[in-house]
Design a protein around this motif. Sequence first.
Motif, PDB file in Angstrom:
ATOM      1  N   ILE A  93     -18.379 -46.875  42.489  1.00 26.66           N
ATOM      2  CA  ILE A  93     -18.710 -48.321  42.605  1.00 26.66           C
ATOM      3  C   ILE A  93     -18.459 -48.688  41.252  1.00 26.66           C
TER       4      ILE A  93
ATOM      5  N   ARG B 266     -26.140 -51.419  49.372  1.00 25.75           N
ATOM      6  CA  ARG B 266     -27.284 -51.458  49.539  1.00 25.75           C
ATOM      7  C   ARG B 266     -27.606 -52.309  51.131  1.00 25.75           C
TER       8      ARG B 266
ATOM      9  N   TYR C  10     -30.786 -48.149  41.317  1.00 20.41           N
ATOM     10  CA  TYR C  10     -29.937 -48.491  40.527  1.00 20.41           C
ATOM     11  C   TYR C  10     -29.683 -50.077  40.580  1.00 20.41           C
TER      12      TYR C  10
ATOM     13  N   LEU D 204     -22.291 -44.381  38.497  1.00 23.60           N
ATOM     14  CA  LEU D 204     -23.507 -45.108  37.996  1.00 23.60           C
ATOM     15  C   LEU D 204     -23.759 -44.229  36.724  1.00 23.60           C
TER      16      LEU D 204
ATOM     17  N   ALA E 150     -28.194 -52.042  37.123  1.00 22.56           N
ATOM     18  CA  ALA E 150     -27.184 -53.054  37.158  1.00 22.56           C
ATOM     19  C   ALA E 150     -27.412 -54.503  36.846  1.00 22.56           C
TER      20      ALA E 150
ATOM     21  N   ILE F  86     -30.644 -45.341  46.750  1.00 24.75           N
ATOM     22  CA  ILE F  86     -30.180 -46.767  46.592  1.00 24.75           C
ATOM     23  C   ILE F  86     -30.469 -47.922  47.633  1.00 24.75           C
TER      24      ILE F  86
ATOM     25  N   ASP G 283     -20.585 -54.739  44.617  1.00 24.05           N
ATOM     26  CA  ASP G 283     -20.371 -53.582  45.408  1.00 24.05           C
ATOM     27  C   ASP G 283     -21.512 -52.858  45.527  1.00 24.05           C
ATOM     28  N   LEU G 284     -22.213 -52.649  44.595  1.00 23.96           N
ATOM     29  CA  LEU G 284     -23.584 -51.644  44.760  1.00 23.96           C
ATOM     30  C   LEU G 284     -24.538 -52.686  45.891  1.00 23.96           C
ATOM     31  N   GLU G 285     -24.569 -53.879  45.572  1.00 25.69           N
ATOM     32  CA  GLU G 285     -25.370 -54.856  46.497  1.00 25.69           C
ATOM     33  C   GLU G 285     -25.189 -54.641  47.869  1.00 25.69           C
TER      34      GLU G 285
ATOM     35  N   LEU H  53     -20.515 -49.447  36.284  1.00 25.81           N
ATOM     36  CA  LEU H  53     -20.493 -50.725  36.872  1.00 25.81           C
ATOM     37  C   LEU H  53     -19.477 -51.768  36.322  1.00 25.81           C
TER      38      LEU H  53
END
Lengths: 934, 627
Positions: free
Chosen positions: B13, B23, B166, B285, B170, B161, B18-20, B291
């Motif tokens: 990621i 999720r 995280y 991460l 972020a 996640i 992209d992390l959101e 990130l």
Amino acid sequence: MRELVTLTIDGKEVRVQPGITIYWAAKAAGVDIPHLCYGEDIHPISSCRLCVVEVEGMKNLAASCTYPVSKGMVVHTASERVMKARRMNLELILSDHEITCITCEKSGSCLLEKYAYQFGISESVFTGEHRERNEFPILEENPFLVRDYNKCILCGRCVSACAELQFDSAIDYAERGFKAHISTAFGRPLQDTTCEFCGRCISVCPVGALTEKERVRKGREWEFQVTSTICPYCGCGCTLEMHTKDGKLIKVTTPAKGTVSRGNLCVKGKFGTYYINHAERLTMPLIRKPGPVKGTPTGKGTSGAGAAKGGEFVEASWDEALDLIAKSLREIKEKHGPNAIGGLSSAKCTNEENYVFQKFMRAVVGTNNVDHCARLCHSSTVAGLAKAFGSGAMTNAIGELRYADCIFVTGSNTTEAHPIIGLEVKAAVKKHGATLIVADPREIDLAGVAALHLRQRSGTDVALFNGMMQVILSEGLEDGEFIEKRTEDFEKFKSVVMQYTPEKVEKITGVPKEKIIQAARLYARAERASIIYSMGITQHTTGTDNVLSLANLAMVTGNVGKRSTGVNPLRGQNNVQGACDLGALPNVYPGYQQVANPQLQEKFEKAWEASLSPVPGLTVVEMLHGAEDGSIRGMYVMGENPFLSDPNVNRVKKDLEALEFLVVQDIFLSETARYADVVLPAASFAEKDGTFTNTERRVQLLRKVLDPPGRAKADWQILSEVAGRLGYSMRYNSSANIMEEIASLTPIYGGMTHDRLQGFGLQWPCPDKEHPGTPFLHKGMFSRGKGLFSAVEYIPPAEEPDREYPLLLTTGRILYHFHTGTMSRRVDGLHAIRPDGFVEIHPDDAAALKLSDGELARLTSRRGTVTAKTVVTERSRPGTVFMTFHYREAAANILTNDALDPVAKIPEFKVCAVKVEKAAGGKGKAGKAEKIRA
Amino acid sequence: MPKDRKTQDVQRIDNPKDLEALREKLRQRRDKDQVRIRICMTGCRAHGAEEILKAFQEEVGKRKLDAEIVSTGCHGFCAQAPVLVVDPYGIFYGGVSPEDVPEIVSQTVEKGKPVERLLYTDPSSGKTIVQAGDVPFYKNQQKVVLRNCGEIDPTDMLQYIEREGYAALAKALTQMDPETVIEEVTESLLRGRGGAGFPTGRKWSFARAAAGEPKYMICNADEGDPGAFMDRAVLEGDPHGAIEGMAIAAYAIGASHGYVYVRAEYPIAVEHLKKALADAEAMGLLGENILGSGFSFRIKIKKGSGAFVCGEETALIASIEGKRGMPRPRPPFPAQSGVWGKPTSINNVETLANVPLIILNGGKWYSGIGTEKSKGTKVFALAGKVNNTGLVEVPMGITLKEVVFAVGGGIPDGRSFKAVQTGGPSGGCIPESMLDLPVDYESLAKVGAIMGSGGMIVADDRTCMVDISRFFMDFIQDESCGKCVPCRIGTKRMLEILNDICEGRGTVEDLQTLEDLAHSIKDTALCGLGQTAPNPVLTTLKYFKDEYLAHIEEGACPAKVCKALIQYRIIPEACTGCGACIKVCPTQAITGEKKEVHNIAQEKCIKCGMCYSTCRFDAIEVNEKST
């Protein structure tokens, strides 16, 4: 300077430097705070908790040894709370200490005893478990020190000293809580650990837990007479405090400050001078009474000695011996001229004695045939550096090394041959973050702390250095301004060097080109880079070339004439620098003044009231070989042992036998002395005054510790008497008196007098009485004006392995012995640790030869054969074997090649071709096997 | 089917968006009605949780059910081990055995019905409780640090996640500069959970301000207090929580390298940590340019070798450097000169696990929990003579009484409460009269105890307070590094005096010596271990002096614990001559024919108490030794 901090200590306002601890602030206020674990040169340990003080506003008491002062701090060093806590901790320590002060060596100088006395505690109020007598067995497993942990208070000073000052960590705490104690790893004997027996732990122990074995039951501190003098072993020049009683040496210590070694000593300095009390010391002149030849002497000692040339040595009076010498020398001189006589002066003798010796040869005998063993170790340095810089000595001071950013060590096994300088290198790396590059065919100890280890083939040094410089110049890493302003002949040099591409150099040296490039960058990019080298560089037929090449490397990067830089040859003997300085060389008067220069000749003729020869004399090897054709008939050898120290021993033996007349003046009946016609007993370093010049050009005072044994006399006194009998008067009444004459004739020593040399001595050049001495040379200008680049091409060694002799032999020193072993092998402890000579062989070669660890190997070169015990180790490169030269039973120099460097006339000790076979006679215990390295 | 412990096959990621997105995807995929069986697979392993897991897998597989079996971290209720919860119903089962599994599957998993006989029974009301949330042990807790423990599979990073994992990192990396992060943590008034309670924000600002590169961020997971397992539960049950906290801290102080110093005796924690670190690196991460922020941070695991003192910062540093774990004097503090002489911040696992929530919800939110000076929650390992032993998380300021009785369920076997010991070997014993004391740093310190890392041991009337002191002093003596005099020899002398008292050889003067020694050690010991070592003795001397005096003056141990002062005797009237005690006596001290009254030979008896606990007829009594 930063602003001072004001604080209150015991009601008194004190202004001190910020950042210092309360302990020092209190000291400034006149308050001495008790402490057991604090030592100035180690990090505060803070274990004894006796130095606690009350700081207003702080919850707990503060340890003053570590707590820094701050503005407005209010400190009470002796409040009731403080005294109560101190008393409690003292009580606790005493409750776990074997109180046997009545028999303790430390009584009278023990810190615990001192504080117990101050606090009036004769036994602890606590009656619980404590170190019963011999709960910890008294450890005497090693030859040098006794460890009685029943007396240990676990202050931790020995642990810190070992780790922080010796970088050794042979000991540490073991177990926890009340059971905690100091121990080696797994309780192994000290000699099986990394311990090098420097004795620093003893020097920091505040109680009687650590003691020199030799001193036990021989007296308490207050009974000893303490005389400060200089170590007789290597060129480091460490100060030794000789503790004596009733004419015997009891123990040796060194001051923590104001010395080269900063409180450290190596095993030889600390434990290796007991030879002065050895029963085999020469005490009477000996004259050889002819008789049948009894064969070559064997064994390490000299007892039961017969003369090697036949007959027996008979004790004689000084008059008898001196008359015989005068008569024999006069006869030779009359029959064959003065140049038929040669003299070997000594790197072990004082400056004053070397001066008198060369003066004796030049002014009394009338020849320049004077030389000494510097010929065999650093004549290429003297020649090379004199050519490049104008001055053939270590450019910088030992103490500057630790502040270098990069240190390049090549051809020097520093930690074994110059242990104290080895510590400086380690301090530079471990304490100050310097980058260390080691270029050495062997996996020496320093390789373990190096960022980079280049293992070049022995004898390919010029190619390696040229390769590095090729990288520096191609990558633009050179110091253009320095080259432009301070040097000459750069272009010619550059054109040669540029041919040495890393690829080509890799082929010659065997060092991967990446490593060559990396080394070049690390060295060239450093702000202050220092080169250290020794006999791995000098003892080659290309020795002078090697030295010139290193000088090029320093100049091309501008690393000369600044602090913590330079080209630093490490001199091997205590006074080899001084012997050279004082003209014990065939071509120069004292202070490197050429004999061939008519003005200088005139100057010395006037001063010495004698006519002098303008023709340079013969070098060591040339003199000895001169005996073969009769050009040399008589020799006078002072404190040297060419029999073992010179290459090709078998030839030296024939030479010595061929001499008509040989005088040897020494402290023991050396291998060479056995060939003498007259042997004169000399005083050792501890039995006379004078000066030694260490490797960093520091002239230091030697002080008489004991009277010489029997009828032995100082060398300069003996020489004066021989001179007198030859009709030349030397009116010296003391060595100080000789120094005055030296100063008057030797510009670099011009400002030196014995009075001025008290304390830390002076580094030459010191031209006048006001001059403070010179820590580093060539500042602003080279001694010769501009630095001279030399275009040096790689030339292979004189003898390389071939079909018949397939292995390359190289030689060197080990920590526990010295030179030909005359001194070190007469010290029981040193002998016990390293009793036997050995040959190191790489496992691959050993396997091919079917030799296993401990087996006897027979080594043969074109010049002779020796046997030695095998040590199988990867320290040696495959195809290369290594021997030390300390052992007459396994004399490496029977094998070595007496081919000479054309300029410096130094023999190629470091490279010759040998074959190795399994010897008959089976197994023996090898020289101490490899130690466990942490 | 063993869980696949290999690094998860995930995409790296590169940015917070992209992390959101990931999720969101994970959440949408989640079916709220899905049956999930959450089994504690960490602490409960010792009670056979693995067999239960296997039984579930077989049973669910056999019936081809769509149920998710989740191996979670610790649920906290160790007294009921092995425990599990079946969602979405929230049905709690304790003390489960593999034989119970088919019934749970057929009833609860398939039909959503509770298995009555396996439900938790409230000892006070005698009624069964169906849902975990209604169990008093859980009801009175507030989970912040342990938010994910027992809820997720700690080896599955995606589950972390999914639960805001995280998001805080972020946010910190992309929306806050390091100073703001420190400000937020400072505002939260978070204090070090390792025991000393130093303000975390201040610690970070020192490390940030210190000169030197690189800087180091260390997570202290060398939990060593006897009976304490808070950090262990977090690392085993929610390793990413600690790692995320570490990464945020590293960003705040400017550290590029991190170490987790964890006990080698915590193999599951080490295993889960390793997995978590590998997964986090794989997802980007941790590692280079996290990130896309330009911030890089790597973490290494350093296993400790069982020295209690290595929990002390400077000893921990020495140990990381490969030296013997021994404390050194401070100053300089680790913030100025830590690992390899570089600026270093060392924070406890629990402290770090708080950090992500502080960043997400703000310092203000956090400081809303707790008392004036002690904010947030505290995790305690509740042990000793209390019904609900286990791991509890409560808000600061809760009273001791609430912890011991409401959460802990009171004292078992109808005995009476005597004291509660907080802070382990460095802490103190608090008597019944102070049960209304709020649990916060200041209040505990005021009475001579400490918050410590979270050990809480309850003592009843059968606990000898002199013996407790001796136990802790023995522990300290064993664990003292041996460096400084007061700790090495001083605590030994204290231990010897305590031994004397416990064995009836004590004198009244000894009490004065004990106190003198205690104060001197507190005043002069080198590190926190020694400075706090006398606390158990000092508090028991203060609150339970009569027990000491009873030992000394009457040669009696009122709690009947100290072996030298008691004897076991058979009550002839109650003895049935069953022979059970004869069988268990290790020294053959008990004799007697069958069906006849037995007898204990006092000279052979070693007071092990085996007969006492074996006798089913209460025919053995403990008396003060007749002198």
